[in-house]
Design a protein around this motif. Sequence first.
Motif, short mmCIF file in Angstrom:
data_model
loop_
_atom_site.label_atom_id
_atom_site.label_comp_id
_atom_site.label_asym_id
_atom_site.label_seq_id
_atom_site.Cartn_x
_atom_site.Cartn_y
_atom_site.Cartn_z
N PRO A 1 -9.04 -8.35 -9.56
CA PRO A 1 -9.72 -7.13 -10.02
C PRO A 1 -8.78 -6.24 -10.83
O PRO A 1 -7.61 -6.09 -10.48
N GLN A 2 -9.30 -5.67 -11.91
CA GLN A 2 -8.50 -4.80 -12.77
C GLN A 2 -8.83 -3.33 -12.55
O GLN A 2 -8.76 -2.51 -13.46
N VAL A 3 -9.20 -3.01 -11.32
CA VAL A 3 -9.47 -1.62 -10.91
C VAL A 3 -8.69 -1.34 -9.64
O VAL A 3 -8.38 -2.26 -8.87
N PRO A 4 -8.31 -0.09 -9.38
CA PRO A 4 -7.56 0.21 -8.15
C PRO A 4 -8.42 0.00 -6.91
O PRO A 4 -9.61 0.34 -6.88
N LEU A 5 -7.82 -0.58 -5.87
CA LEU A 5 -8.49 -0.80 -4.60
C LEU A 5 -7.75 -0.07 -3.49
O LEU A 5 -6.55 0.21 -3.60
N TYR A 6 -8.45 0.21 -2.42
CA TYR A 6 -7.90 0.97 -1.30
C TYR A 6 -8.24 0.26 0.01
O TYR A 6 -9.16 -0.55 0.08
N MET A 7 -7.49 0.61 1.05
CA MET A 7 -7.79 0.16 2.41
C MET A 7 -7.31 1.24 3.36
O MET A 7 -6.14 1.64 3.30
N ASN A 8 -8.20 1.75 4.19
CA ASN A 8 -7.88 2.88 5.07
C ASN A 8 -7.38 4.09 4.28
O ASN A 8 -6.55 4.86 4.75
N GLY A 9 -7.86 4.25 3.07
CA GLY A 9 -7.48 5.40 2.24
C GLY A 9 -6.18 5.21 1.48
O GLY A 9 -5.83 6.03 0.62
N ALA A 10 -5.44 4.15 1.78
CA ALA A 10 -4.16 3.89 1.10
C ALA A 10 -4.39 3.06 -0.16
O ALA A 10 -5.15 2.09 -0.14
N LEU A 11 -3.73 3.45 -1.24
CA LEU A 11 -3.89 2.76 -2.52
C LEU A 11 -3.06 1.48 -2.55
O LEU A 11 -1.87 1.48 -2.22
N GLY B 1 7.98 0.15 6.95
CA GLY B 1 9.39 0.36 6.65
C GLY B 1 9.82 -0.01 5.25
O GLY B 1 11.00 -0.28 5.02
N LEU B 2 8.88 -0.03 4.28
CA LEU B 2 9.25 -0.29 2.89
C LEU B 2 9.73 1.03 2.28
O LEU B 2 9.07 1.65 1.45
N ASP B 3 10.91 1.45 2.70
CA ASP B 3 11.39 2.80 2.38
C ASP B 3 12.37 2.85 1.22
O ASP B 3 12.63 3.94 0.68
N ASN B 4 12.96 1.74 0.84
CA ASN B 4 13.99 1.74 -0.21
C ASN B 4 13.71 0.73 -1.30
O ASN B 4 14.59 0.00 -1.74
N ILE B 5 12.46 0.70 -1.72
CA ILE B 5 12.04 -0.21 -2.79
C ILE B 5 11.71 0.60 -4.03
O ILE B 5 10.92 1.56 -3.97
N GLU B 6 12.33 0.25 -5.13
CA GLU B 6 12.15 0.99 -6.37
C GLU B 6 10.68 1.02 -6.78
O GLU B 6 10.00 0.00 -6.80
N GLY B 7 10.20 2.21 -7.11
CA GLY B 7 8.82 2.37 -7.55
C GLY B 7 7.84 2.63 -6.44
O GLY B 7 6.66 2.89 -6.71
N LEU B 8 8.29 2.55 -5.16
CA LEU B 8 7.40 2.80 -4.03
C LEU B 8 7.84 4.05 -3.29
O LEU B 8 9.04 4.24 -3.04
N PRO B 9 6.89 4.93 -2.93
CA PRO B 9 7.26 6.10 -2.14
C PRO B 9 7.64 5.70 -0.72
O PRO B 9 7.20 4.66 -0.20
N LYS B 10 8.48 6.48 -0.11
CA LYS B 10 8.89 6.20 1.26
C LYS B 10 7.67 6.23 2.18
O LYS B 10 6.78 7.07 2.03
N GLY B 11 7.63 5.30 3.13
CA GLY B 11 6.48 5.22 4.03
C GLY B 11 5.44 4.20 3.60
O GLY B 11 4.42 4.03 4.28
N SER B 12 5.69 3.48 2.50
CA SER B 12 4.75 2.44 2.08
C SER B 12 4.79 1.27 3.08
O SER B 12 5.77 1.09 3.80
N PHE C 1 0.83 -1.21 0.00
CA PHE C 1 0.00 0.00 0.00
C PHE C 1 0.86 1.26 0.00
O PHE C 1 1.89 1.32 0.67
N ASP C 2 0.36 2.25 -0.74
CA ASP C 2 0.96 3.59 -0.78
C ASP C 2 0.04 4.52 0.00
O ASP C 2 -1.08 4.82 -0.43
N GLN C 3 0.51 4.99 1.16
CA GLN C 3 -0.36 5.79 2.00
C GLN C 3 -0.32 7.29 1.68
O GLN C 3 -0.92 8.10 2.38
N SER C 4 0.36 7.64 0.58
CA SER C 4 0.33 9.05 0.16
C SER C 4 -1.03 9.46 -0.36
O SER C 4 -1.31 10.65 -0.54
N THR C 5 -1.92 8.48 -0.62
CA THR C 5 -3.26 8.79 -1.11
C THR C 5 -4.26 9.03 0.02
O THR C 5 -5.42 9.36 -0.24
N VAL C 6 -3.82 8.86 1.26
CA VAL C 6 -4.72 9.03 2.41
C VAL C 6 -5.09 10.50 2.54
O VAL C 6 -4.23 11.38 2.54
#
Length: 522
Positions: free
Chosen positions: A401-411, A127-138, A29-34
Amino acid sequence: MDQLNGQDAQFLYIESDDNLTHITSVSIFDQSTVSGKDVVRFKDILEHISSRLHMNPVFRRRLVHVPLELDFPYWVDDENFDLEFHVRHGGLPEPGDWRQFCIHMARYHSRPLDMTRPLWEMYVVEGLDNIEGLPKGSYAIATKIHHAAADGVALSDFFGAMADIDNKGTPAVPLNSAKLMRSPMPSLLDMGVRAAWHTMRSPIGMIDAVMRSAPSIYKLAQDAISVRKDDKYRVPETRFNGPVSASKMFDGVQIPLDDLKSIRLLVPGCTINDVILAVCGGALRKYLKHHGELPEDSLLAWVPINARSRAVKGGGGGGNHVTAMTSLIYTNIANPVERLQRVMGATQRSKAAQSGVSARVMTDLSKHVPAATQVLASRLVLRTGAAARLCNLFISNVPGPQVPLYMNGALQVGHFGMAPLSDGMGLFIAVPSYNGNVSFSVTSTREVMPDIQFFINCLKKSVKELKRATKPAKKKPAKKKAAKKKVAKKKAAKKKAAKKKAVKKPPKVNGGQPAARDDQTP
């Protein structure tokens, strides 16, 4: 009373300390969408899960075994259900990169579930902070659920209960559509009476099922014999067909679904599942060739097939409604397009893949095999390593599913899966799809595939080979060819002109002396 069927119970009976039969699904999850706040807290995740527990009966029910395994176990409500026991929290160790994440997930997948409680748990990993393609804080949520409770499709329903369609919290499934299902505890008398009835009825039910399925069984046997005579394939011995340990390995890679769709067009009538099998065949060819272990015969894959009827799909619920087919993946063919053609032919020849006849037959027959018989048969299969004589590996394609899903506002930005292994089949390639991507998720053990990252590179190269074949061959511009032809014509014309201008020698007469011209004196 809610009782396991024969297929569900098999996953309990074949389990051992080294062969755990649970599934682990990993969502990133990317929580920058919260909206409204910066981060998702563990407390928020607990509250969200608690609000959706009524959506699926799997969340709150546990197993009760019949004494002496005289009948299949029952699902009953867990009166001491504790959500915080099932949902735990941890952090990814430094440096928080993809390799550390895969190691962390493999260790989590290697641990057994508590079989005295509902057969699922979630692990929130920060702590998924240094994974290519993911923003820090994922962060990621790894969900472990026993295969006796759900197959791949039921697992999708399990997660569908938790998902939202936007970052505002709109449920993907209407919350008021779920019916509260109760599973009371059966008494010993009830279990004893039902066990006696099932034991007496099993031979009658088996005969009835065989008689009803006789035409299908006969036709399937004929087809299987004819295919065997034509192909004459056997299961080659590979490193994947030895015993497995409890030390699991995991890695994965995401591929755009559009890439597989474009590859599919290389062979008319080809399916996405055919492309996946061909990609895996190419990757395994590269991997085994690198190690000097490529057999002359093609590897054989065990491919699960969804056997759910429309009624079952519509009704929801868990459990297993699945059968499988075996398919050659043509690791003995170097040309990627030819391999894809052969794979498509192999899957089309399988009646299980075309019509699901064998799925209905085997599911129907398994209902009438007594529990005690299945326990003994399962233990015999484990001890003899019979799986190694059936195939070399598992490959499972689970459309999502081929549509974006969220949980707690995180994509949700990624989805991977880990699956059970067994002695004799030490490699499982799960291929779930989500929102325009497919994830090749590889599960093995340290002894079987210690260099799992190299195999991931082989998968990437296999996709690139097929994708390269979709591009038309480069042709030289027609203008350049025309110009070259003009230059050649000019050169030829110049040579002809030079020959015409050359002075002709006079003819020789009188013993070789040149004849006199008019302007010469005698």
